[in-house]
Motif scaffolding. Sequence first.
Motif, PDB file in Angstrom:
ATOM      1  N   ALA A 120       0.744  -1.164  -0.034  1.00 25.75           N
ATOM      2  CA  ALA A 120      -0.059   0.016   0.131  1.00 25.75           C
ATOM      3  C   ALA A 120       0.841   1.427  -0.035  1.00 25.75           C
ATOM      4  O   ALA A 120       0.542   2.170  -0.426  1.00 25.75           O
ATOM      5  N   THR A 121       2.154   1.138   0.335  1.00 29.49           N
ATOM      6  CA  THR A 121       2.771   2.345   0.368  1.00 29.49           C
ATOM      7  C   THR A 121       3.159   2.967  -0.992  1.00 29.49           C
ATOM      8  O   THR A 121       3.075   3.892  -1.272  1.00 29.49           O
ATOM      9  N   SER A 122       3.339   2.175  -1.827  1.00 28.39           N
ATOM     10  CA  SER A 122       3.366   2.538  -3.339  1.00 28.39           C
ATOM     11  C   SER A 122       2.288   3.386  -3.854  1.00 28.39           C
ATOM     12  O   SER A 122       2.373   4.053  -4.691  1.00 28.39           O
ATOM     13  N   TRP A 123       1.033   2.932  -3.318  1.00 28.01           N
ATOM     14  CA  TRP A 123      -0.098   3.603  -3.537  1.00 28.01           C
ATOM     15  C   TRP A 123      -0.462   4.879  -2.742  1.00 28.01           C
ATOM     16  O   TRP A 123      -1.783   5.426  -2.994  1.00 28.01           O
ATOM     17  N   SER A 124       0.510   5.216  -1.867  1.00 25.61           N
ATOM     18  CA  SER A 124       0.097   6.371  -0.894  1.00 25.61           C
ATOM     19  C   SER A 124       0.741   7.588  -1.572  1.00 25.61           C
ATOM     20  O   SER A 124       1.376   7.650  -2.541  1.00 25.61           O
ATOM     21  N   GLY A 125       0.299   8.677  -0.835  1.00 28.75           N
ATOM     22  CA  GLY A 125       0.999   9.972  -1.031  1.00 28.75           C
ATOM     23  C   GLY A 125       2.331  10.177  -0.765  1.00 28.75           C
ATOM     24  O   GLY A 125       3.072  11.210  -1.154  1.00 28.75           O
ATOM     25  N   PRO A 150      -3.776  -2.853  -1.960  1.00 30.68           N
ATOM     26  CA  PRO A 150      -3.844  -4.028  -2.690  1.00 30.68           C
ATOM     27  C   PRO A 150      -4.391  -5.003  -2.044  1.00 30.68           C
ATOM     28  O   PRO A 150      -4.711  -5.066  -0.828  1.00 30.68           O
ATOM     29  N   SER A 151      -4.781  -5.966  -3.163  1.00 29.88           N
ATOM     30  CA  SER A 151      -5.834  -6.995  -2.553  1.00 29.88           C
ATOM     31  C   SER A 151      -4.911  -7.888  -1.717  1.00 29.88           C
ATOM     32  O   SER A 151      -5.642  -8.749  -0.800  1.00 29.88           O
ATOM     33  N   SER A 152      -3.535  -7.974  -1.962  1.00 36.21           N
ATOM     34  CA  SER A 152      -2.856  -8.988  -1.124  1.00 36.21           C
ATOM     35  C   SER A 152      -2.802  -8.423   0.251  1.00 36.21           C
ATOM     36  O   SER A 152      -2.296  -9.192   1.135  1.00 36.21           O
ATOM     37  N   VAL A 153      -3.182  -7.392   0.691  1.00 29.34           N
ATOM     38  CA  VAL A 153      -3.057  -7.089   2.182  1.00 29.34           C
ATOM     39  C   VAL A 153      -4.288  -7.384   2.539  1.00 29.34           C
ATOM     40  O   VAL A 153      -5.147  -6.755   3.010  1.00 29.34           O
ATOM     41  N   ALA A 179       5.418  -7.306   8.582  1.00 28.37           N
ATOM     42  CA  ALA A 179       5.214  -5.933   8.093  1.00 28.37           C
ATOM     43  C   ALA A 179       4.304  -6.130   6.755  1.00 28.37           C
ATOM     44  O   ALA A 179       4.753  -5.467   5.550  1.00 28.37           O
ATOM     45  N   THR A 180       3.201  -6.827   6.859  1.00 23.41           N
ATOM     46  CA  THR A 180       2.188  -7.462   5.666  1.00 23.41           C
ATOM     47  C   THR A 180       1.244  -6.325   5.153  1.00 23.41           C
ATOM     48  O   THR A 180       0.617  -6.394   4.484  1.00 23.41           O
ATOM     49  N   GLY A 181       1.323  -5.226   5.879  1.00 26.49           N
ATOM     50  CA  GLY A 181       0.356  -3.844   5.656  1.00 26.49           C
ATOM     51  C   GLY A 181      -0.847  -4.029   6.214  1.00 26.49           C
ATOM     52  O   GLY A 181      -1.980  -3.348   5.812  1.00 26.49           O
ATOM     53  N   GLY A 182      -1.382  -4.885   7.349  1.00 28.06           N
ATOM     54  CA  GLY A 182      -2.503  -4.819   8.109  1.00 28.06           C
ATOM     55  C   GLY A 182      -3.614  -5.909   7.370  1.00 28.06           C
ATOM     56  O   GLY A 182      -3.182  -6.725   6.758  1.00 28.06           O
ATOM     57  N   TYR A 183      -4.943  -5.603   7.605  1.00 22.15           N
ATOM     58  CA  TYR A 183      -5.700  -6.347   7.218  1.00 22.15           C
ATOM     59  C   TYR A 183      -7.059  -5.868   6.172  1.00 22.15           C
ATOM     60  O   TYR A 183      -8.002  -6.630   6.210  1.00 22.15           O
ATOM     61  N   SER A 184      -6.912  -4.802   5.936  1.00 18.85           N
ATOM     62  CA  SER A 184      -7.925  -3.914   5.184  1.00 18.85           C
ATOM     63  C   SER A 184      -8.497  -4.734   3.847  1.00 18.85           C
ATOM     64  O   SER A 184      -9.453  -4.262   3.382  1.00 18.85           O
TER      65      SER A 184
END
Length: 576
Positions: free
Chosen positions: A47-52, A303-306, A274-279
Amino acid sequence: MESRSRDGVYDVIVVGSGAGGLSAAVTAAYHGKRVVVLEKAEVLGGATSWSGGWAWTPGNHFARQDGVREDKEQFKSYLSSVLGDRYSVESKNIDEFLDAAPKMVEFFENNTSLQFTPGVNIKDIYGHLPGAGTGHRSVAPRPFNLKKVRPALRRKLRHQLYETSFLGMGIMAGPDLVNFLAASKLKPKGFLHAARRVLTHFVDLAFYGRTMHLVNGTALTARLVQSADDLGVEFRTETAGLELLQSEGKVSGIRVQGPSGTEHLIAHDGVVLATGGYSGNVALRAETFPRTPTGQEHHTLAPSSVNGDGLSMARNVGANFVKDNNSPAAWCPVSLVPYFNGKIGVFPHIMDRAKPGSIGVLRNGKRFVNEANGYFDYVDGMIRGVAEGEPVVAWQIADQEFVRKYPLGMAKPFPIPLFPYIASGYLKKGKTLEELAKKCGIDPSGLEDTVRTFNTHAREGRDPEFGRGESAFNRYGGDPDVGPNPSLRALEKGPFYAVQIHPGSFGTFAGIEADHRGRVLDTERSPIDGLYVAGNDRNSIMGGFYPAGGVNLGPALTFGFVVGCELAGIGSPHSV
């Protein structure tokens, strides 16, 4: 990607390749540790890559260089005002964050490819509270030329989120965005800037198949990946963590599923989750998110992988899952973008809400929030404002002048035509407010009354109902060419336009409990030996509040740095 190690034994194993995981990997590798980063997806960055890409890092050295003399007590005063009772629960973690964040920024700036741009003018959201900042508390990655990354690794970097780009080209907040908006106002300087950027982008597409000028989250990921690569960190993509391994009471490795099958990887010093949470986990959203009975009513920007892999593995070895925050996620209002190929995109409404000439309303036609406040507040207002049992949706309404000067969601300003967005149904259009309301399912008389009242006050530069434009944060998000209030203008002349807004989020706040050293805690609040956490897998130190932009990435980078120091045997990062 070609592996640099084939024996499956490392000092540190990092699971996930967002800001938190990469920060830990770079820090540990810099201090001599043999590190591997595992990523379930085909590409790195999460998700970092899709952030500001902005990180809240109060007290950073850029502020000191500019003569800003703020101290830790001011930051604590502001956070305690926002967090209320939750502050005492997180006080030790917050203390560590405030001490370590400036050290983290200096460490990366002085020793790695991660170079920063200071957020000189970016304000804290709640400017009326004690200790609030009016700038100098944030950093973002400098734009990055992807040609600096070796081709094999370059192909493993996630592209910019399409919905927040112009045909795949990212636009950075600050001068870059200001100049693009100036082009829509027919200003020559803006046209020249936009023409140069767009031309360069199309040349990159022709020669490389993607943009090579990275900004925002893609620049942050690429700079961290380049830093890790320089230090010999190994990357394994398409490799999912399945189960943590334990030996004599310590987490000693992980069982993974990769391209070549199942493997056991050993970590001498520790495993970092550090897998990005569960959203992306629909069932967990239904369990923990409000007003989301099936989990499908929420639309994540991750991303759907998170989908909670780190949380699941941690809970299986006894980790505590914190679910009692003020909010389980970092809310962001989103709209759903229908494409002609049948796909649906998710667009984050970050900057359009504060621009003059637009308001947000519910189905009854009434406003429900200060639209120019933070994205978190907008969704919080939706959740509170919609009656129980009704779908939590809103509409962002604008007039003709607005849509030609500023974006309205995915719809771009002049000279980009609006008809594709209208044809797809994304953008609703009405010659009058009544016609627009009927197309959207909004109460026509309620909308007309709301706009009439709003316009009366907006012409005077006031918003008695919600105070829009009174804070420095609101005014910064407005248009300096508009007065007397840069965030307010009456909605005067049709046709009028609307985009439907849904609850969304950048990622989860709820997560694995950890101490100030990044060690995972079990249900008895004792550290689990050998297990660490960073990023959105970790329960937010902000307790489910959103005091400033970048309160996801700031703690992610900082606690990744703290964990890296811990694994390197340095102890306190303050000595780095």
